[in-house]
Design a protein around this motif. Structure first.
Motif, PDB file in Angstrom:
ATOM      1  N   VAL A  73     -25.312  -2.251  43.927  1.00 57.81           N
ATOM      2  CA  VAL A  73     -24.986  -3.167  42.835  1.00 57.81           C
ATOM      3  C   VAL A  73     -23.480  -3.447  42.903  1.00 57.81           C
ATOM      4  N   VAL A  74     -23.104  -4.713  42.944  1.00 54.00           N
ATOM      5  CA  VAL A  74     -21.687  -5.076  43.016  1.00 54.00           C
ATOM      6  C   VAL A  74     -21.051  -4.875  41.641  1.00 54.00           C
ATOM      7  N   LEU A  75     -19.967  -4.111  41.604  1.00 57.59           N
ATOM      8  CA  LEU A  75     -19.234  -3.865  40.363  1.00 57.59           C
ATOM      9  C   LEU A  75     -17.964  -4.693  40.373  1.00 57.59           C
ATOM     10  N   THR A  76     -17.709  -5.399  39.276  1.00 60.05           N
ATOM     11  CA  THR A  76     -16.503  -6.199  39.172  1.00 60.05           C
ATOM     12  C   THR A  76     -16.013  -6.175  37.733  1.00 60.05           C
ATOM     13  N   GLY A  77     -14.818  -6.684  37.527  1.00 57.03           N
ATOM     14  CA  GLY A  77     -14.266  -6.717  36.181  1.00 57.03           C
ATOM     15  C   GLY A  77     -12.800  -7.056  36.193  1.00 57.03           C
ATOM     16  N   VAL A  78     -12.282  -7.272  35.000  1.00 59.08           N
ATOM     17  CA  VAL A  78     -10.895  -7.693  34.821  1.00 59.08           C
ATOM     18  C   VAL A  78     -10.157  -6.684  33.952  1.00 59.08           C
ATOM     19  N   SER A  79      -8.948  -6.322  34.350  1.00 62.28           N
ATOM     20  CA  SER A  79      -8.055  -5.490  33.555  1.00 62.28           C
ATOM     21  C   SER A  79      -8.685  -4.111  33.304  1.00 62.28           C
ATOM     22  N   ALA A  80      -9.114  -3.826  32.075  1.00 55.85           N
ATOM     23  CA  ALA A  80      -9.833  -2.573  31.829  1.00 55.85           C
ATOM     24  C   ALA A  80     -11.041  -2.461  32.744  1.00 55.85           C
ATOM     25  N   GLY A  81     -11.663  -3.600  33.051  1.00 53.73           N
ATOM     26  CA  GLY A  81     -12.804  -3.638  33.945  1.00 53.73           C
ATOM     27  C   GLY A  81     -12.426  -3.502  35.407  1.00 53.73           C
ATOM     28  N   CYS A 112     -11.055   0.893  35.325  1.00 56.37           N
ATOM     29  CA  CYS A 112     -12.109   1.879  35.055  1.00 56.37           C
ATOM     30  C   CYS A 112     -12.724   2.467  36.313  1.00 56.37           C
ATOM     31  N   TRP A 113     -12.809   1.699  37.389  1.00 57.80           N
ATOM     32  CA  TRP A 113     -13.453   2.186  38.608  1.00 57.80           C
ATOM     33  C   TRP A 113     -12.553   3.131  39.394  1.00 57.80           C
ATOM     34  N   HIS A 114     -11.254   3.126  39.090  1.00 61.03           N
ATOM     35  CA  HIS A 114     -10.250   3.888  39.824  1.00 61.03           C
ATOM     36  C   HIS A 114     -10.005   5.257  39.178  1.00 61.03           C
ATOM     37  N   ALA A 115      -9.070   5.999  39.778  1.00 62.42           N
ATOM     38  CA  ALA A 115      -8.683   7.295  39.222  1.00 62.42           C
ATOM     39  C   ALA A 115      -7.894   7.142  37.934  1.00 62.42           C
ATOM     40  N   LEU A 157     -13.185   6.509  36.088  1.00 58.01           N
ATOM     41  CA  LEU A 157     -14.435   7.010  36.661  1.00 58.01           C
ATOM     42  C   LEU A 157     -14.226   7.614  38.044  1.00 58.01           C
ATOM     43  N   GLY A 158     -13.201   7.182  38.747  1.00 58.44           N
ATOM     44  CA  GLY A 158     -12.888   7.785  40.040  1.00 58.44           C
ATOM     45  C   GLY A 158     -13.857   7.434  41.155  1.00 58.44           C
ATOM     46  N   LEU A 159     -14.628   6.346  40.994  1.00 55.71           N
ATOM     47  CA  LEU A 159     -15.418   5.888  42.136  1.00 55.71           C
ATOM     48  C   LEU A 159     -14.486   5.577  43.304  1.00 55.71           C
TER      49      LEU A 159
END
Length: 243
Positions: A128-136, A139-142, A160-162
């Motif tokens: 599933v492709v995850l995308t987003g802006v600013s907070a979005g 969130c996927w990072h450390a 989330l640290g993905l």
């Protein structure tokens, strides 16, 4: 059909002004949908506005724009309770998850409360492709920098640290972002990472940065490392302009 590899497009953009709606998807978000590789049917795009408290106006704008894009839209709201019975099943059957901006601290707290941290990891690994802006994006990072706690920017270190990197957003439009991001990496509060000017996105396959993409002219992306002398070292990245 899921993406070929775990895919994240983390942005400081992805929306643009519109004469008919408050905003519509921009080239970066459209590119995220294209990355899902759907053919012969409408892409299934799930929208999350957790970072703005599931604001109904934001969600309604998404539906208005998604229909115009030819997507099959849905949304996941968590206030006052989840609007979907089986959240895991729903997210795992989407092509794209698009996360709107706002409070990244609030977003992460609510997601963990509802077990979405583990569900998103599973969805990401399933293609599933995850995308987003600013907070979005953060969130996927450390972690990164945020105004979630007040007007003075502060570090956030429990993303989330993905992606094991730190993430700096709005690098050119909010004067405090760049120096704080560099300082936090220099002193070890955040791991080395990547930053984006407004209108730029970072495309990751698995946990590796593949390329930086821009929907605005002159906007840039940067890698920031901790140098051997304990200072931040910033390197401009090549950026591919989306038409």
């Amino acid at each position: 059909m899921p993406a070929d590899a775990p895919t994240i497009l983390a942005t400081s953009g992805g929306i643009r002004a519109s004469p008919r709606l408050p905003w519509v998807p921009g080239p970066l978000t459209r590119h995220a949908v294209e990355l899902a590789g759907t053919t012969g049917r409408a892409p299934r795009v799930c929208f999350l506005a957790t970072a703005v408290g599931d604001d109904a106006r934001v969600i309604n704008t998404f539906y208005g724009s998604a229909v115009n894009e030819g997507w099959q839209p849905s949304h996941l709201a968590l206030f006052p309770m989840p609007n979907i019975e089986d959240v895991r099943e729903h997210l795992l059957t989407r092509d794209v998850v698009w996360v709107f901006g706002g409070s990244v601290a609030g977003l992460l707290a609510m997601w963990r409360l509802h077990g979405l941290d583990e569900i998103f990891r599973e969805a990401w690994q399933a293609g599933v492709v995850l995308t987003g802006v600013s907070a979005g994006s953060i969130c996927w990072h450390a972690g990164g920098t945020t105004d979630s706690f007040g007007p003075d920017l502060r570090p956030i270190t429990d993303g989330l640290g993905l992606l094991p990197h730190s993430n700096g957003v709005h690098y050119d439009s909010e004067p405090g972002r760049r120096p704080l991001f560099q300082r936090l990496i220099a002193d070890g509060t955040l791991p080395p990472g990547f930053a984006t000017d407004d209108g730029v996105g970072l495309l990751y396959r698995d946990t590796e940065l593949v390329e930086a993409l821009a929907e605005k002219r002159e906007a840039g992306a940067y890698r920031v490392d901790r140098g051997p002398d304990g200072t931040a070292v910033e390197t401009a990245l090549d950026v591919r302009r989306l038409s």
